[in-house]
Every structure is written in structure tokens, then in C-alpha cells.
Design a protein around this motif. Structure first.
Motif: not given
Length: 256
Positions: A114, A117, A166-168, A213-214, A216
Motif C-alpha cells: 500500500a 497510504a 484503494i490499495e491491498n 478498504y486499504t 496498510m
């Protein structure tokens, strides 16, 4: 002749009385139909509102209005750009977050999974942004999270920028115990800022139109103390979603 006239008047009187009774009867029937219609409409409206409330409650995640207490930054034009993902160095960062001057949470962030983020979080920590901010939202039913990092203290604030995408996010919508993830507005994957949530027990948070939801990072130590000192006391006022009953303040945070 007089007898015929009297009989006529009597007949007319009977007719008028009959017509009056019919009018009253028809009015009663019309009123009853109207009342029944109003009652049916009221039942339909109440049912629709109840169904909507249940859908919102069970599908809302951190950053959305209540099962969310509103917990999402309000939309705004960013005054500055978010830190570049390269600031994350695409590596693992470690640090400690002190709560209420005595409770320490160890954590690690995954700058490879991420980067955007993590770059934002690192930058905010290094600037002292989080010092003195509260954890303004605790949920104890459906999802199990403690949400922090809003300078307004009510779920509407953030830094002078918003970022995405959004990441991961977890593919199965399950956020495991200890996860640290970014809060955002429902349906808006580019609305992340400074607010994050800590998952203190496994939680299924359904993805919305924007996705999940990311994730992190995660808490590596101190979660048991958080459960005992903050979560166990519940939500202010005895509800299941709102400010923690124990005021929860970030009194220090480090990262390296």
C-alpha cells in the motif's frame, strides 16, 4: 284531497330521511376507505425505513455514516497534493503509537502493498499531525474497529488533501484482528486522508461500489491492553457505534 297531500308530504319526508341516511352511510364508507389507505401507506413507509436502516447498518464500513457516527472525511477540494507513493520506499516501516500516555501499540506498515497510504501516513507522523488527536469511533457490533486520526474529532476531518485509489483490500472482505486500514467515504475510493481504523477482532466489512478498504499494516503488540483499557468499556452512552466511553487520545507516535 287533504289526505292525499298529507300522504305525499310523508312520502317526501321518508325519501329525504332515506337520502340523508344514505349520505351519512356513504360518508362513513369513504372515511373508512381513506383511513385504511393511510394506515397501509404508513405501514409501507415504516417497513421501508426499517429495511433501509438495516441495510445501512449491516453494510456500512469504517468511514461511512453510522453504522459508521459519521466517520468519513467530508468531500472537499484538496488544497495540496498527497505525498508521492515513492515516499513509502516500498518497504516495511515499524513504529509505536502511545494512547493516553500509557498504552503503547507497536505496529508495522507495508509500503510495498500500500505505497500511497503508507507514504501519506509516514508523512503525517513525521510532521506531528497525529499528536493529540483522538480515536473518535468505536464499533462493538457487526464490525469491531477503533477509528482514529481525525483532527475534527467527529469523523469529518483530515489533512489538506485526499488520495486514492484503494490499495491491498482483502479479497474475501474479512479484515483480520490487528489490521490497520484507511477509512474513507462510502462509495469513494479517492476520499482517504488521515483517518485509519484498527481492527480489534475479525470483521467482515462488505465492499461497496468503490471496493474495499486499504490495508496498510497491522498492530504487532499492545492489542490486549487496548481491548482491556478501551474496548472493554464500550461506547459512550451504551450504544454499539460512537465515541469510546474511555476518551482515547494519541499522545505520541513514532515511525522508522
Amino acid at each position: 284531497m287533504a289526505a292525499a297531500s298529507a300522504s305525499n308530504r310523508e312520502s317526501q319526508d321518508r325519501l329525504r330521511r332515506y337520502q340523508a341516511r344514505q349520505t351519512v352511510h356513504e360518508t362513513k364508507i369513504a372515511r373508512r376507505k381513506r383511513d385504511n389507505l393511510i394506515a397501509v401507506l404508513a405501514i409501507v413507509v415504516v417497513g421501508a425505513l426499517a429495511a433501509t436502516a438495516q441495510i445501512v447498518y449491516f453494510t456500512a464500513g469504517p468511514g461511512t455514516p453510522e453504522p459508521v457516527a459519521s466517520a468519513s472525511p467530508e468531500p472537499s477540494e484538496p488544497a495540496t497534493a498527497a505525498p508521492e507513493p515513492a515516499l513509502s520506499e516500498f518497504r516495511t516501516w515499524t513504529g509505536a503509537m502511545t494512547i493516553n500516555d500509557g498504552l503503547e501499540l507497536g505496529y508495522e506498515l507495508d509500503g510495498l502493498a500500500a505505497p500511497q497510504a503508507v507514504a501519506s501516513f509516514v508523512s503525517l507522523v513525521q510532521s506531528g499531525f497525529y499528536d493529540g488527536l483522538t480515536c473518535h469511533r468505536l464499533t462493538t457490533e457487526g464490525i469491531f474497529v477503533l477509528q482514529c486520526g481525525d483532527p475534527n474529532g467527529d469523523g469529518t476531518g483530515g489533512p489538506e488533501y485526499r488520495f486514492g485509489p484503494i490499495e491491498n483490500p482483502p479479497l474475501d472482505d474479512v479484515y483480520t484482528t490487528g489490521v490497520i486500514a484507511m477509512a474513507r467515504q462510502g462509495g469513494d475510493g479517492a476520499s482517504m486522508g488521515s483517518q485509519f481504523f484498527i481492527v480489534y477482532d475479525d470483521s467482515t466489512i462488505p465492499a461497496d461500489a468503490a471496493g474495499g478498504y486499504t490495508v496498510m499494516g497491522r498492530i504487532t503488540s499492545g492489542l490486549d491492553a487496548l481491548l482491556a483499557d478501551v474496548v472493554a468499556a464500550g461506547v459512550e452512552g451504551g450504544g454499539t457505534d460512537g465515541p469510546p466511553a474511555v476518551p482515547t487520545i494519541i499522545t505520541g507516535i513514532t515511525i522508522q
